[in-house]
Motif scaffolding. Structure first.
Motif, PDB file in Angstrom:
ATOM      1  N   ALA A 199       0.816  -1.218   0.000  1.00 54.89           N
ATOM      2  CA  ALA A 199       0.000   0.000   0.000  1.00 54.89           C
ATOM      3  C   ALA A 199       0.846   1.263   0.000  1.00 54.89           C
ATOM      4  O   ALA A 199       0.429   2.285  -0.513  1.00 54.89           O
ATOM      5  CB  ALA A 199      -0.926   0.011   1.210  1.00 54.89           C
ATOM      6  N   ASP A 200       2.022   1.203   0.615  1.00 57.97           N
ATOM      7  CA  ASP A 200       2.932   2.352   0.614  1.00 57.97           C
ATOM      8  C   ASP A 200       2.439   3.526   1.448  1.00 57.97           C
ATOM      9  O   ASP A 200       2.768   4.667   1.166  1.00 57.97           O
ATOM     10  CB  ASP A 200       3.180   2.841  -0.815  1.00 57.97           C
ATOM     11  N   PHE A 201       1.631   3.271   2.477  1.00 57.10           N
ATOM     12  CA  PHE A 201       1.169   4.362   3.333  1.00 57.10           C
ATOM     13  C   PHE A 201       2.141   4.647   4.473  1.00 57.10           C
ATOM     14  O   PHE A 201       2.281   5.764   4.920  1.00 57.10           O
ATOM     15  CB  PHE A 201      -0.203   4.034   3.943  1.00 57.10           C
ATOM     16  N   GLY A 202       2.794   3.603   4.978  1.00 58.74           N
ATOM     17  CA  GLY A 202       3.647   3.762   6.149  1.00 58.74           C
ATOM     18  C   GLY A 202       5.110   3.924   5.787  1.00 58.74           C
ATOM     19  O   GLY A 202       5.492   3.945   4.623  1.00 58.74           O
ATOM     20  N   ASP A 203       5.969   4.047   6.824  1.00 61.19           N
ATOM     21  CA  ASP A 203       7.402   4.194   6.566  1.00 61.19           C
ATOM     22  C   ASP A 203       8.070   2.824   6.502  1.00 61.19           C
ATOM     23  O   ASP A 203       7.440   1.787   6.708  1.00 61.19           O
ATOM     24  CB  ASP A 203       8.060   5.095   7.620  1.00 61.19           C
ATOM     25  N   ALA A 204       9.353   2.827   6.233  1.00 61.14           N
ATOM     26  CA  ALA A 204      10.081   1.582   5.976  1.00 61.14           C
ATOM     27  C   ALA A 204      10.089   0.646   7.182  1.00 61.14           C
ATOM     28  O   ALA A 204      10.147  -0.571   7.023  1.00 61.14           O
ATOM     29  CB  ALA A 204      11.507   1.899   5.544  1.00 61.14           C
ATOM     30  N   GLY A 205      10.048   1.196   8.385  1.00 56.25           N
ATOM     31  CA  GLY A 205      10.107   0.359   9.577  1.00 56.25           C
ATOM     32  C   GLY A 205       8.760  -0.065  10.118  1.00 56.25           C
ATOM     33  O   GLY A 205       8.675  -0.674  11.196  1.00 56.25           O
ATOM     34  N   GLU A 206       7.709   0.234   9.364  1.00 57.10           N
ATOM     35  CA  GLU A 206       6.337  -0.002   9.832  1.00 57.10           C
ATOM     36  C   GLU A 206       6.080  -1.454  10.226  1.00 57.10           C
ATOM     37  O   GLU A 206       5.354  -1.732  11.172  1.00 57.10           O
ATOM     38  CB  GLU A 206       5.364   0.403   8.727  1.00 57.10           C
TER      39      GLU A 206
END
Length: 228
Positions: A199-206
């Motif tokens: 989805a690409d909503f959160g950051d890389a460490g999500e």
């Protein structure tokens, strides 16, 4: 998809909604802009509509926390009206047929259901919104329960998942979601977490702490079939 650790097949799977099953932005973004147009016309908000990136990066949070980021310091009246408008407009757009599930969601859920996996929704969204998505996209026929923070008034997703598991007598389940709150909810209840990174909503460490991270929804079936 990362190398799969040893996993046991679960009794059930619990799915986040936004960014996991549902392409939220298909209805969220047009409804978001219309909401602020209406708030301005009612004298409840002044200025430009806050950037889309703020609300997109807040998905998965409780609504109170989302509005605190989108409209810091807004009055209770403004927040309540924004909630009402956003829900109404998103449901309207769904009924108009412009919303989408992620690719292969329906057939993957059908396959899991046919294999006897009990399927649930666990979302931090409003009751009407979450149930609206399941109804419009005909997922309710596959689901044993739809749990939302809006309906059960839970303060965290960990609490919501605990309630779901208690009410349905679940001992083993996979929490499937795209945000850190999903990881916390699964691990906080001693369960396996499948992280969704498409989805690409959160950051890389999500999704740090997830047992497996999948890059598309249909990979979930492969993970399940390899579990013992």
């Amino acid at each position: 998809m990362q190398q799969q650790p040893f996993l046991h097949k679960p009794q059930a799977m619990m799915f986040d909604m936004d960014g996991t099953l549902f392409e939220t932005e298909t209805v969220l973004l047009p409804a978001y802009h219309r909401t602020f147009q209406q708030l301005r016309s009612e004298g409840l908000y002044e200025g430009e509509t806050p950037p889309e990136e703020i609300i997109l990066s807040s998905l998965g949070m409780l609504l109170e926390d989302i509005w605190a980021r989108v409209m810091p310091g807004a009055s209770r009246q403004t927040i309540d009206r924004a909630n009402e408008l956003l829900l109404q407009l998103q449901l309207q757009l769904m009924e108009e047929g412009i919303s989408r599930l992620y690719p292969h969601v329906e057939e993957t859920l059908e396959s899991l259901h046919a294999q006897g996996v009990r399927l649930f929704i666990a979302s931090n969204g409003l009751e009407g919104y979450v149930k609206g998505v399941t109804r419009v996209h005909h997922l309710d026929r596959l689901l044993e329960g739809v749990y939302s923070a809006g309906e059960y008034e839970t303060e965290t997703k960990t609490e919501l998942v605990r309630l779901l598991m208690q009410q349905h007598g679940l001992q083993s389940a996979w929490m499937v979601g795209d945000r850190s709150s999903d990881v916390e909810a699964g691990k906080g209840n001693g369960q396996t977490v499948i992280g969704c990174r498409y989805a690409d909503f959160g950051d890389a460490g999500e999704l740090a702490g997830a047992d497996v991270v999948i890059q598309s929804f249909e990979q979930l079936l492969d993970v399940f079939n390899k579990a013992k």
